[in-house]
Write a protein that holds these residues in place. Structure first.
Motif, PDB file in Angstrom:
ATOM      1  N   TRP A 253       0.855  -1.188   0.000  1.00 21.67           N
ATOM      2  CA  TRP A 253       0.000   0.000   0.000  1.00 21.67           C
ATOM      3  C   TRP A 253       0.888   1.234   0.000  1.00 21.67           C
ATOM      4  CZ3 TRP A 253      -3.195  -1.994   4.726  1.00 21.67           C
ATOM      5  CH2 TRP A 253      -4.128  -2.938   4.286  1.00 21.67           C
TER       6      TRP A 253
ATOM      7  N   LEU B 142       2.793   5.594   7.802  1.00 28.20           N
ATOM      8  CA  LEU B 142       2.147   4.284   7.795  1.00 28.20           C
ATOM      9  C   LEU B 142       1.704   3.951   6.375  1.00 28.20           C
ATOM     10  CD1 LEU B 142      -0.971   5.282   7.501  1.00 28.20           C
ATOM     11  CD2 LEU B 142      -0.893   5.365   9.967  1.00 28.20           C
ATOM     12  N   HIS B 143       1.305   2.707   6.185  1.00 25.24           N
ATOM     13  CA  HIS B 143       0.801   2.279   4.885  1.00 25.24           C
ATOM     14  C   HIS B 143      -0.726   2.224   4.910  1.00 25.24           C
ATOM     15  CE1 HIS B 143       4.601   1.169   3.000  1.00 25.24           C
ATOM     16  NE2 HIS B 143       4.993   0.741   4.190  1.00 25.24           N
TER      17      HIS B 143
ATOM     18  N   ASP C  48      -5.984   3.798   0.894  1.00 21.30           N
ATOM     19  CA  ASP C  48      -6.625   5.040   0.447  1.00 21.30           C
ATOM     20  C   ASP C  48      -6.619   6.058   1.593  1.00 21.30           C
ATOM     21  OD1 ASP C  48      -8.932   4.449   2.143  1.00 21.30           O
ATOM     22  OD2 ASP C  48      -9.527   3.001   0.611  1.00 21.30           O
TER      23      ASP C  48
ATOM     24  N   GLN D 228      -8.980   7.495   3.340  1.00 25.09           N
ATOM     25  CA  GLN D 228      -9.839   7.186   4.483  1.00 25.09           C
ATOM     26  C   GLN D 228      -9.169   6.163   5.410  1.00 25.09           C
ATOM     27  OE1 GLN D 228     -12.656   8.705   5.079  1.00 25.09           O
ATOM     28  NE2 GLN D 228     -13.080   7.532   6.942  1.00 25.09           N
ATOM     29  N   MET D 229      -8.595   5.135   4.783  1.00 29.29           N
ATOM     30  CA  MET D 229      -7.930   4.114   5.580  1.00 29.29           C
ATOM     31  C   MET D 229      -6.716   4.708   6.293  1.00 29.29           C
ATOM     32  SD  MET D 229      -6.027   0.566   4.648  1.00 29.29           S
ATOM     33  CE  MET D 229      -7.043  -0.022   3.335  1.00 29.29           C
TER      34      MET D 229
ATOM     35  N   LEU E 105      -6.407   7.684   7.439  1.00 28.81           N
ATOM     36  CA  LEU E 105      -6.896   8.439   8.593  1.00 28.81           C
ATOM     37  C   LEU E 105      -7.238   7.490   9.744  1.00 28.81           C
ATOM     38  CD1 LEU E 105      -7.391  11.441   9.057  1.00 28.81           C
ATOM     39  CD2 LEU E 105      -9.772  11.094   8.411  1.00 28.81           C
ATOM     40  N   GLU E 106      -7.936   6.397   9.412  1.00 32.27           N
ATOM     41  CA  GLU E 106      -8.334   5.447  10.454  1.00 32.27           C
ATOM     42  C   GLU E 106      -7.105   4.724  11.028  1.00 32.27           C
ATOM     43  OE1 GLU E 106     -11.446   3.280   8.465  1.00 32.27           O
ATOM     44  OE2 GLU E 106     -12.691   5.079   8.470  1.00 32.27           O
ATOM     45  N   ASN E 107      -6.182   4.356  10.150  1.00 25.60           N
ATOM     46  CA  ASN E 107      -4.961   3.711  10.644  1.00 25.60           C
ATOM     47  C   ASN E 107      -4.178   4.659  11.554  1.00 25.60           C
ATOM     48  OD1 ASN E 107      -5.503   1.382   9.270  1.00 25.60           O
ATOM     49  ND2 ASN E 107      -4.025   1.744   7.622  1.00 25.60           N
TER      50      ASN E 107
ATOM     51  N   ARG F  38      -5.356   7.029  13.376  1.00 23.22           N
ATOM     52  CA  ARG F  38      -6.069   7.088  14.648  1.00 23.22           C
ATOM     53  C   ARG F  38      -5.673   5.899  15.527  1.00 23.22           C
ATOM     54  NH1 ARG F  38      -9.838   3.690  17.591  1.00 23.22           N
ATOM     55  NH2 ARG F  38     -11.342   4.998  18.655  1.00 23.22           N
ATOM     56  N   ASP F  39      -5.628   4.710  14.916  1.00 21.90           N
ATOM     57  CA  ASP F  39      -5.354   3.508  15.705  1.00 21.90           C
ATOM     58  C   ASP F  39      -3.883   3.374  16.095  1.00 21.90           C
ATOM     59  OD1 ASP F  39      -7.924   2.415  15.961  1.00 21.90           O
ATOM     60  OD2 ASP F  39      -7.889   1.782  13.873  1.00 21.90           O
ATOM     61  N   VAL F  40      -2.994   3.818  15.205  1.00 22.73           N
ATOM     62  CA  VAL F  40      -1.572   3.632  15.486  1.00 22.73           C
ATOM     63  C   VAL F  40      -1.011   4.756  16.351  1.00 22.73           C
ATOM     64  CG1 VAL F  40       0.723   3.408  14.446  1.00 22.73           C
ATOM     65  CG2 VAL F  40      -1.239   2.305  13.368  1.00 22.73           C
TER      66      VAL F  40
ATOM     67  N   ARG G  48      -3.697   6.224  20.242  1.00 18.59           N
ATOM     68  CA  ARG G  48      -4.341   5.346  21.217  1.00 18.59           C
ATOM     69  C   ARG G  48      -4.014   5.719  22.658  1.00 18.59           C
ATOM     70  NH1 ARG G  48      -1.302   0.491  21.666  1.00 18.59           N
ATOM     71  NH2 ARG G  48      -3.214  -0.687  21.886  1.00 18.59           N
TER      72      ARG G  48
END
Lengths: 251, 94
Positions: free
Chosen positions: B5, B26-27, B30, B32-33, B35-37, B39-41, B44
């Protein structure tokens, strides 16, 4: 026990988050990418946080020696009240996402209603958990879209997962005896009403994700009555291993 | 076909009023992903209130080889620093 229905309902709520949380924890270190691995583990941790709130409350009602741990680890299979769909194996990432998505839609609708529960403690847990679950739903919905409308292979794998899991989803929104009892007491919402919104939202996302809403007959599943599929025994043997092998062990 | 990615750079604002800072990369498949990744990485442990992500390939970067001509001439121009002013104690974030 005076609060028998409430106690059973707390187990049901906790078991739903716990069994799915355990399945997600199996992916720790095995996610398809580092980023997704962390995302799924985060969701698992959110769910276990909720489990603790429910089981601490249940242990208080139960009294005696009961603790959150004894409730989580020391019941027999027939005493776990989680819906059958949640104990299904991870199989592949498509199954993980579809299972997560179906649960998240239900979970969000449920917590929105539980915020108004006559039981203050359940209402407080719901309000806190809802923020987490809104994110879970956002995560799983975006993966439904991405994989459903992705490549031919991703679409096909999602369709296989959907065809397998959807016939079990009705159990989430079909009231068991316990849920009917707490509904009458004003503790829990009417699942018949909730199910209308559930299916509408599920269908909408399936459609926008280029997936086919399969023709299916509801599978007979009775997880909420404690009658589980063949996967539950293996799941519990791993889940309970430490407490069974080293009774009363603590970290 | 490249199976990785694309790489994204992640910027987090730790609290309102502060600027976004680069925290890592990060990889993701797209935006949206990404942004969500992110948030999680990266958030937290309550690190942020706002996230920016941008595909790394969209960033134009200076070349380390040009370090001499780009940065070294500033080294002996101490008068460009505002160190000759006395700041009131109430002024934060300078």
């Amino acid at each position: 026990m005076k609060h028998n229905h409430l106690h059973q309902y707390l187990l049901l709520l906790g078991d739903h988050s716990m069994i799915l949380g355990h399945r997600l924890s199996e992916l720790c270190g095995h996610g398809p990418s580092l980023e997704t691995d962390i995302a799924l583990t985060n969701i698992s941790l959110d769910l276990f946080g909720q489990v603790r709130s429910y089981f601490q409350y249940a242990a208080k009602i139960e009294g005696g020696d009961a603790t959150e741990d004894s409730i989580a680890y020391l019941r027999h299979e027939r005493k776990y009240l989680s819906s059958t769909i949640l104990e299904q194996e991870n199989t592949d990432f498509a199954h993980v996402i579809v299972r997560q998505f179906l649960f998240d839609v239900y979970h969000r609708l449920l917590l929105e209603e539980l915020q108004n529960s006559k039981d203050d403690q359940i209402a407080a847990i719901a309000t806190k958990s809802l923020k987490e679950v809104k994110y879970h739903l956002r995560f799983s919905t975006s993966w439904m879209n991405r994989l459903g409308a992705g490549t031919e292979e991703s679409n096909q794998r999602m369709q296989v997962a959907l065809d397998y899991l959807l016939p079990m989803a009705h159990e989430l929104v079909t009231a068991s005896e316990v849920e009917n009892a707490v509904k009458i007491e004003g503790i829990a919402p009417d699942l018949d009403v909730l199910s209308i919104e559930f299916w509408a939202q599920v269908k909408a996302v399936i459609q926008e994700s280029n997936l086919k809403y399969p023709e299916f007959k509801n599978r007979v599943v009775r997880g909420k009555q404690g009658i589980h599929s063949e996967h539950m025994g293996r799941l519990l043997s791993e889940f309970q291993y430490m407490q069974r092998a080293y009774p009363n062990m603590q970290w | 076909m490249n199976k990785e990615w694309p790489l994204y750079e992640v910027f987090i604002r730790s609290k309102n009023g502060l600027e976004h800072r680069h925290v890592g990369s990060l990889h993701a498949a797209d935006d949206q992903m990404a942004l969500e990744n992110a948030r999680d990485v990266y958030t937290r442990r309550q690190e942020g209130v706002s996230i920016w992500v941008v595909e790394s390939s969209q960033i134009t970067a200076s070349n380390p080889e040009n370090q001499g001509e780009l940065f070294e001439p500033a080294a002996d121009k101490v008068y460009r620093h505002p160190t000759f002013y006395n700041l009131p104690d109430e002024v934060d974030h300078m």
